[in-house]
Write an enzyme that holds these catalytic residues in place. Sequence first.
Site, mmCIF file in Angstrom:
data_model
loop_
_atom_site.group_PDB
_atom_site.id
_atom_site.type_symbol
_atom_site.label_atom_id
_atom_site.label_comp_id
_atom_site.label_asym_id
_atom_site.label_seq_id
_atom_site.Cartn_x
_atom_site.Cartn_y
_atom_site.Cartn_z
ATOM 1 N N ALA A 1 18.822 15.398 25.605
ATOM 2 C CA ALA A 1 19.640 16.585 25.878
ATOM 3 C C ALA A 1 19.655 17.579 24.725
ATOM 4 C CB ALA A 1 21.069 16.156 26.217
ATOM 5 N N ARG B 1 15.185 23.625 15.500
ATOM 6 C CA ARG B 1 14.163 23.850 14.468
ATOM 7 C C ARG B 1 12.743 24.008 15.018
ATOM 8 N NH1 ARG B 1 15.325 19.003 10.676
ATOM 9 N NH2 ARG B 1 16.514 18.289 12.489
ATOM 10 N N GLU C 1 26.508 7.241 9.194
ATOM 11 C CA GLU C 1 25.711 8.467 9.241
ATOM 12 C C GLU C 1 25.680 9.119 7.863
ATOM 13 O OE1 GLU C 1 23.859 9.626 12.038
ATOM 14 O OE2 GLU C 1 24.370 7.537 12.376
HETATM 15 C C1 UD1 Z 1 20.708 9.787 15.189
HETATM 16 C C2 UD1 Z 1 21.528 8.577 14.765
HETATM 17 C C3 UD1 Z 1 21.122 8.163 13.342
HETATM 18 C C4 UD1 Z 1 19.635 7.873 13.303
HETATM 19 C C5 UD1 Z 1 18.846 9.057 13.827
HETATM 20 C C6 UD1 Z 1 17.404 8.693 13.980
HETATM 21 C C7 UD1 Z 1 23.715 8.781 15.807
HETATM 22 C C8 UD1 Z 1 25.132 9.180 15.638
HETATM 23 N N1 UD1 Z 1 22.921 8.947 14.772
HETATM 24 O O1 UD1 Z 1 21.017 10.848 14.325
HETATM 25 O O2 UD1 Z 1 21.828 7.017 12.954
HETATM 26 O O3 UD1 Z 1 19.229 7.573 11.983
HETATM 27 O O4 UD1 Z 1 19.316 9.459 15.134
HETATM 28 O O5 UD1 Z 1 16.660 9.826 14.314
HETATM 29 O O6 UD1 Z 1 23.349 8.290 16.870
HETATM 30 N N2 UD1 Z 1 21.058 13.637 21.953
HETATM 31 C C9 UD1 Z 1 21.579 13.868 23.214
HETATM 32 N N3 UD1 Z 1 22.842 14.340 23.349
HETATM 33 C C10 UD1 Z 1 23.645 14.575 22.283
HETATM 34 C C11 UD1 Z 1 23.124 14.328 21.001
HETATM 35 C C12 UD1 Z 1 21.834 13.869 20.865
HETATM 36 O O7 UD1 Z 1 20.875 13.676 24.210
HETATM 37 O O8 UD1 Z 1 24.776 14.966 22.509
HETATM 38 C C13 UD1 Z 1 19.701 13.151 21.826
HETATM 39 C C14 UD1 Z 1 18.783 14.126 21.107
HETATM 40 O O9 UD1 Z 1 18.154 14.972 22.028
HETATM 41 C C15 UD1 Z 1 17.812 13.204 20.404
HETATM 42 C C16 UD1 Z 1 18.627 11.956 20.127
HETATM 43 O O10 UD1 Z 1 19.709 11.999 21.020
HETATM 44 O O11 UD1 Z 1 16.724 12.847 21.225
HETATM 45 C C17 UD1 Z 1 19.103 11.878 18.703
HETATM 46 O O12 UD1 Z 1 19.888 12.994 18.427
HETATM 47 P P1 UD1 Z 1 19.903 13.667 16.996
HETATM 48 O O13 UD1 Z 1 20.846 14.797 17.009
HETATM 49 O O14 UD1 Z 1 18.517 13.920 16.559
HETATM 50 O O15 UD1 Z 1 20.529 12.456 16.146
HETATM 51 P P2 UD1 Z 1 20.704 12.417 14.591
HETATM 52 O O16 UD1 Z 1 21.918 13.150 14.220
HETATM 53 O O17 UD1 Z 1 19.441 12.769 13.949
#
Ligand code: UD1
Length: 456
Positions: free
Chosen positions: A10, A15, A152
């Site tokens: 989602a 970036r 985190e």
């Molecule tokens: C997340 C993890 C972190 C991990 C990292 C690895 C959490 C809180 N943190 O961080 O521990 O090291 O991934 O890359 O889980 N997404 C949704 N809906 C949302 C938010 C995110 O579908 O509301 C999806 C994004 O599209 C993505 C994935 O979940 O595919 C990860 O989201 P992202 O925001 O990249 O997570 P990080 O903050 O990087």
Amino acid sequence: MKITTIILAAGKGTRMRSELPKILHKIANRSLLQHVYDMSRQLESNTIKIVVGHGAELVTETLKDLEADWIEQKQQLGTGHAVQQTIDQFTDSDIVLILYGDVPLLKLATVQQLISNVNDQSLALLTVKLANPSGYGRIVRNDAGQVIKITEEKDATPNEKQINEVNTGIMAVQGEQLKKWLNQLDNSNAQGEYYLTDVIEMAVADQINIITCQPETEDEVLGVNNRIQLSYLERIYQQEQANSLMERGITLKDPMRFDQRGSIESLGQDIEIDINVILEGKNSIGSHVKIGANTQIKNTIIGDHVEILANCVIEDAVIGQGSRIGPFARLRPESVLANDVHIGNFVEIKKSSVASGSKINHLSYIGDTTVGSKVNIGAGTITCNYDGVNKFRTVIEDGAFIGSDTQLVAPVTIGRNATIGAGSTITKDSPENQLTLSRAKQMSLAGWQRPVKQEK
Ligand code: UD1
Ligand code: CA
């Protein structure tokens, strides 16, 4: 054992600086999400749920053929919130596998290993040690080495920031437990998000073991956040494909300058591929085939001992055994060449069949044509197949010889063993075995003077 795979997709991907949702960006001409889907599709008794948000309409429309259920997360309030949207999509006894739509190179073997560690006593978490862990959630362990929680980056203490084992985000959990923990998530953290990672601490409190697994290589768990990472993963992926081809008996002059954007349906041995070759779609390549530099081949069947010289563009074609194509040839869709056909430089073939032993060696356009066997088509021959509205066919029967710089105005048939004189414009059928030509008679004017410039 039933598996429900939840692919989180989602997020916006700010970036990428793109109008396209991040997960629709491609590696080897397949979207990031499709890569994740294709891998998880190989798991047995698996149902796939994809959580979409940003560009949901475009994503579901573009990938409507996927056998998956689409679940919309209207606001992106965190990974935990994303998984909460799927809470009525799996049953208590399911194993729930969480994947990310922007982590395209994850391997089936890694996921299978992860799944094999899940039961009602344990949760499986994929972690990786990184030289530079910044930005990732850190895996916090107790003195006995057991995982106790994930912190985190933005919530981490200076000590926790030193930890280089990070959360990949990929985990497998039993359905019943996941439901319980999802209902307990809150957003009291530095980012005000519902973190999926908080389930680890809850699991530990419920005396569930956290079993960690690692991927074979770090690249498997790398996500795409920008176009630099996208290009990096493209190269990793291409390198893997190149290695697998070389293991199967193919010589690649330079595996760094080879791209396969699709599948190889069948592959012979002792194939030699020069630099900058792109294979797209579904191709089949016979044994002892040579493909020259800078050539693009799409959806084509290539027989044994075919030689394709440099700089050819070939699409939806069939090339029979022993044929030679190029350099600088273009085979457009529905070009079907039998054995030992020669297509030379600056020749374009479209929707035409060429029977065995025929040669079209220089500067020609052959479209909507049936060419018999042992035909020789001279330089600069053009089939005029189009009147601006309709397309017409040209038939050139076996053994015919078409002199250079000839136009064959379709519909027209050139008979068996007919010869067409060079420079002809042929508008009527030409009988077999005869010479046909349309050419103004040559003449010379004796005593003719070239004009000369007058001195002023
Ligand atoms: C997340 C993890 C972190 C991990 C990292 C690895 C959490 C809180 N943190 O961080 O521990 O090291 O991934 O890359 O889980 N997404 C949704 N809906 C949302 C938010 C995110 O579908 O509301 C999806 C994004 O599209 C993505 C994935 O979940 O595919 C990860 O989201 P992202 O925001 O990249 O997570 P990080 O903050 O990087
Ligand atoms: Ca991320």
